[in-house]
Design a protein around this motif. Structure first.
Motif, PDB file in Angstrom:
ATOM      1  N   ALA A  19       0.817  -1.218   0.000  1.00 13.19           N
ATOM      2  CA  ALA A  19       0.000   0.000   0.000  1.00 13.19           C
ATOM      3  C   ALA A  19       0.846   1.262   0.000  1.00 13.19           C
ATOM      4  O   ALA A  19       0.409   2.303  -0.471  1.00 13.19           O
ATOM      5  N   THR A  20       2.057   1.186   0.565  1.00 10.54           N
ATOM      6  CA  THR A  20       2.836   2.413   0.718  1.00 10.54           C
ATOM      7  C   THR A  20       4.254   2.309   0.186  1.00 10.54           C
ATOM      8  O   THR A  20       4.859   3.314  -0.145  1.00 10.54           O
ATOM      9  N   ARG A  23       6.917  -0.372  -5.461  1.00  6.90           N
ATOM     10  CA  ARG A  23       6.280  -1.497  -6.111  1.00  6.90           C
ATOM     11  C   ARG A  23       7.291  -2.193  -7.012  1.00  6.90           C
ATOM     12  O   ARG A  23       8.009  -1.557  -7.773  1.00  6.90           O
ATOM     13  N   LYS A  26       5.382  -2.347 -12.022  1.00  5.17           N
ATOM     14  CA  LYS A  26       4.526  -1.278 -12.521  1.00  5.17           C
ATOM     15  C   LYS A  26       3.635  -1.860 -13.619  1.00  5.17           C
ATOM     16  O   LYS A  26       4.029  -2.797 -14.314  1.00  5.17           O
ATOM     17  N   LYS A 124      -7.259   2.443  -8.985  1.00  5.60           N
ATOM     18  CA  LYS A 124      -6.052   2.862  -8.263  1.00  5.60           C
ATOM     19  C   LYS A 124      -6.112   2.414  -6.815  1.00  5.60           C
ATOM     20  O   LYS A 124      -5.137   1.863  -6.286  1.00  5.60           O
ATOM     21  N   GLU A 125      -7.253   2.640  -6.156  1.00  2.09           N
ATOM     22  CA  GLU A 125      -7.386   2.262  -4.753  1.00  2.09           C
ATOM     23  C   GLU A 125      -7.251   0.753  -4.581  1.00  2.09           C
ATOM     24  O   GLU A 125      -6.670   0.274  -3.600  1.00  2.09           O
ATOM     25  N   LYS A 128      -3.587  -0.395  -5.070  1.00  2.18           N
ATOM     26  CA  LYS A 128      -2.715   0.008  -3.969  1.00  2.18           C
ATOM     27  C   LYS A 128      -2.458  -1.144  -3.002  1.00  2.18           C
ATOM     28  O   LYS A 128      -1.430  -1.173  -2.330  1.00  2.18           O
ATOM     29  N   THR A 129      -3.400  -2.045  -2.920  1.00  2.00           N
ATOM     30  CA  THR A 129      -3.327  -3.089  -1.904  1.00  2.00           C
ATOM     31  C   THR A 129      -2.622  -4.346  -2.385  1.00  2.00           C
ATOM     32  O   THR A 129      -2.475  -5.300  -1.614  1.00  2.00           O
ATOM     33  N   ASP A 131       0.597  -6.099  -5.095  1.00  2.00           N
ATOM     34  CA  ASP A 131       1.788  -5.862  -5.902  1.00  2.00           C
ATOM     35  C   ASP A 131       1.913  -7.040  -6.855  1.00  2.00           C
ATOM     36  O   ASP A 131       2.420  -8.098  -6.490  1.00  2.00           O
ATOM     37  N   LEU A 181      -3.796   6.893 -12.212  1.00  2.00           N
ATOM     38  CA  LEU A 181      -2.991   5.857 -11.562  1.00  2.00           C
ATOM     39  C   LEU A 181      -1.607   6.345 -11.160  1.00  2.00           C
ATOM     40  O   LEU A 181      -0.783   5.565 -10.689  1.00  2.00           O
ATOM     41  N   GLU A 183      -0.252   7.811  -8.742  1.00  2.00           N
ATOM     42  CA  GLU A 183       0.268   7.561  -7.396  1.00  2.00           C
ATOM     43  C   GLU A 183       0.966   6.204  -7.307  1.00  2.00           C
ATOM     44  O   GLU A 183       1.806   5.994  -6.435  1.00  2.00           O
ATOM     45  N   LEU A 184       0.621   5.300  -8.200  1.00  2.00           N
ATOM     46  CA  LEU A 184       1.230   3.974  -8.204  1.00  2.00           C
ATOM     47  C   LEU A 184       2.476   3.909  -9.088  1.00  2.00           C
ATOM     48  O   LEU A 184       3.235   2.947  -9.000  1.00  2.00           O
TER      49      LEU A 184
END
Length: 278
Positions: A19-20, A23, A26, A124-125, A128-129, A131, A181, A183-184
């Protein structure tokens, strides 16, 4: 605690938080049977704008180095576009978590070819969770992805648009999606982390005092003063002005106050009534 348990704990500590943390995968961008080279160039450019470099094409046309694809790609002509890989649709399905994009969705849950679907923000959300190796799959300019193709993909996404004309140009659809997207995919943008620093409260208090003097000098009605001062304070409380903006306003209000005082003195000397105070 055994050595084996200690090793397992250390390995978990080193693993990035999906989540943070950074990654390891991509998303790749896949375009199925593109018809217009310019759209592929536009997609390549959008990919580079938002930190993606892996472009895969299913049955693409030939790209002239002096043609639209390279012309529309901008600096992506140096890496994203020339390194694009030609693949089959089946290869993408077999090797990636796939998200197909469509402008037309089912209006009920009875058919799952195009339902349920996510917007790019919802996608996107969700991503986030996890990979994982994800492929963003875009279809043809004229008819997009078929129901048979969508049925082979893991998820469906669609960009919200006016229902009178919901179909976006292929290059536009990819650009909007990659922006949402970002933010990822983008670790750092050209924008500063903080848009601006709010002026010191002491400077804002000086501005409020000057405004009160302005109300006096302009002979603002007494019964409306409290409300005017409160509205002025609330306005600047929401605006978060910078130090420079407040200093500029201080200068303007100070100048206005001085001119109003001189006007009042001049009227007294000439013995004229002030028509604004009647």
């Amino acid at each position: 605690m055994t050595d084996e348990t200690s090793d397992e704990t250390r390995n978990r500590e080193r693993e990035p938080d999906p989540a943070t943390g950074p990654r390891s995968h991509k998303p790749v961008v896949v375009v199925v049977e593109p018809e217009t080279p310019g759209n592929v160039g536009t997609i390549a450019r959008a990919m580079k704008n938002f930190g993606l470099y892996d472009l895969k094409l299913v049955n693409p046309p030939k790209f002239d180095p002096d043609g639209e694809a390279y012309g529309f790609a901008g600096h992506a002509r140096e890496d994203v576009l020339p390194n694009a890989e030609t693949v089959t649709f089946d290869e993408i399905v077999e090797n990636f978590h796939t998200v197909g994009f469509t402008g037309i969705t089912n209006e009920s849950s009875y058919s799952h070819d195009r339902f349920p679907f996510k917007t790019p923000v919802e996608l996107k959300e969700d991503l986030k969770t996890v990979d994982t190796k994800t492929a963003l799959v875009f279809g043809r300019e004229g008819k997009g992805l078929s129901n048979d193709e969508l049925a082979q993909l893991d998820e469906v996404a669609s960009i919200p648009a006016d229902d009178r004309y919901p179909i976006l140009n292929l290059g536009q659809a990819a650009t909007v999606t990659l922006y949402e997207l970002r933010e990822l995919t983008v670790e750092e943008t050209q924008l500063p982390d903080v848009e601006h620093a709010r002026a010191d409260e002491a400077e804002l208090d000086r501005l409020y005092d000057f405004f009160a003097e302005f109300l006096d000098a302009s002979q603002f009605p007494d019964h409306q003063r409290d409300r005017a001062e409160l509205m002025f304070r609330r306005l600047f409380g929401r605006a978060h002005p910078t130090d420079r903006e407040v200093k500029t306003l201080l200068g303007l209000v100070r100048r206005a106050n001085e001119q109003l005082r001189e006007r009042e003195e001049l009227l007294d000397e000439l013995g004229y009534d002030d028509r604004w105070n009647q």
